[in-house]
Scaffold this motif. Structure first.
Motif: not given
Length: 197
Positions: A47-52, A117-121, A127-133
């Motif tokens: 959700q912060d735009g970092h590749a994970v 996603l950041k707004t949602f989680v 502490t919830m992480v949101g993932l997209t791609g």
């Protein structure tokens, strides 16, 4: 030479105490998903735009849920229950709860940008992480976790039919257990209490 013997009552207390200590440190039971092949490597964007990747969360237990932010009912309810389950578990055992990260993975990467996603989680848990791609990355993650997802309808307000399940993955990204859509926060907390060490 006389040897002093422990009275039976003392000996029994020692044996019972040792058994109790063994029970406290006993390994968790094998979960129903152990050896199932659910899960696997993934490469996404948080959700912060970092590749994970799955290795980003190595050493942490994970509650993995696949859904989408435009979902009208199921996803918000499930994510709320995950957040509440984590609160219950944290209140009961903060040390073990700190080892768990709840992760929301979108099945709708076209609309679910990192900012969305950041707004949602954050509406549910800090502490919830949101993932997209990319669509390809999201599809690969869905396939690894055996999650069904398909667009229903056309236009900007389309819905997505998808599997609604919460996976519990261990610190090595191996599947342990799962909870379905009907799980309560208390059931989620109980599941964590059973397996997280």
């Amino acid at each position: 030479m006389n040897r002093r013997r422990l009275p039976y009552a003392v000996l029994a207390a020692v044996v019972i105490g040792a058994a109790s200590l063994g029970a406290c440190s006993a390994p968790p039971p094998a979960g129903p998903l152990v050896g199932s092949g659910v899960g696997g490597p993934f490469s996404l964007i948080d959700q912060d735009g970092h590749a994970v990747t799955d290795k980003t969360y190595a050493g942490r237990w994970r509650l993995m849920y696949f859904g989408y932010t435009f979902c009208p009912d199921v996803c918000p309810v499930d994510v709320q229950k995950i957040a509440q389950g984590m609160k219950v578990f944290t209140a009961d055992d903060p040390a073990r709860a700190a080892k768990v990260v709840p992760i929301f993975v979108t099945v709708d990467p076209e609309r679910d940008t990192p900012a969305v996603l950041k707004t949602f989680v954050r509406a549910f848990s800090p502490t919830m992480v949101g993932l997209t791609g990319t669509p390809a990355q999201a599809e690969a993650a869905r396939k690894a976790f055996r999650v069904y997802a398909k667009k229903a309808g056309t236009g900007p307000d389309y819905l997505v039919d998808h599997t609604a399940i919460i996976y519990l993955m261990d610190p090595a990204n191996q599947p342990v257990s799962f909870l379905d859509h009907g799980a309560t926060p208390q059931a989620i907390a109980a599941e964590l209490k059973t397996y997280v060490r």
